[in-house]
Design a protein around this motif. Structure first.
Motif: not given
Length: 207
Positions: A93-102, A129-130, A135-139, A165-173
């Motif tokens: 499941l966690h692999i399929e969901l990450r393949r699915w996500a834009d 999943l995370l 790394p190309t999936t916007p997170t 390092v992980v290169r996620y976009t942090v918004v807030g708090p």
């Protein structure tokens, strides 16, 4: 239910994966789902940690048009029968969901989940999943916690790792009155602003 990304993806649609974690701000999940689905060509799946389910009713998300996945869905084959029933090549499941996500939204991201992301821990469906995410999936990560938890010296280090390092976009708090009664920085970004990030990035159009 077996989730297979290639069967679930729809050509021309934006596939949004919402992860909810153990913060009271998870109460906003049905609103985020409902608002996103007011736009054309949007599909949404929700991965909920067990603590996050304290704060919203899964039925409300389902009625809004989303589908909620929990830890028990990950290895259901093994839990319901014998390990020998699982075959190499069966969907995970966690692999399929990450393949699915834009795009992936961690909204809210509790102090606990933030720490897990920063340390590479993958002990539930959401963090697995995370860890497997391209790394190309916007997170986008939307922290939500008590002010003193946010001001704890470890939090700034976790945020640094997640961003640099992980290169996620942090918004807030953001600062406001918190559910615990304290007033200060630590509340999740307003849910409408979270939706707007997706709308702007993918140029979504209202139905």
């Amino acid at each position: 239910m077996v989730f297979i990304a290639e069967q679930e993806r729809v050509e021309g649609f934006t596939h949004v994966l919402l992860i909810t974690t153990g913060s009271v701000a998870s109460v906003k999940a049905p609103l985020i789902v409902e608002e996103l689905l007011k736009h054309e060509k949007v599909k949404i799946e929700i991965v909920a940690t067990q603590p996050s389910l304290t704060f919203f009713n899964v039925d409300n998300v389902t009625k809004a048009g989303g589908r909620v996945w929990v830890d028990q869905d990950e290895w259901k084959v093994q839990w319901l029968s014998s390990f020998s029933d699982y075959k190499i090549g069966d969907p995970i499941l966690h692999i399929e969901l990450r393949r699915w996500a834009d795009v992936v939204l961690v909204a809210p991201c509790s102090a606990n989940t933030l720490s897990k992301i920063a340390h590479g821990i993958c002990d539930n469906l959401a963090t697995s999943l995370l860890r497997a995410l391209s790394p190309t999936t916007p997170t986008y990560v939307f922290p939500a916690m008590n002010t003193l938890m946010y001001e704890h010296p470890l939090t700034s280090e976790h945020l640094r790792v997640v961003q640099e390092v992980v290169r996620y976009t942090v918004v807030g708090p953001i600062g406001k009155g918190l559910a615990c009664g304290d007033v200060g920085l630590g509340a999740m970004t307003e849910w409408r602003d979270i939706v707007q990030i997706v709308v702007d990035r993918f140029k979504l159009i209202l139905k």
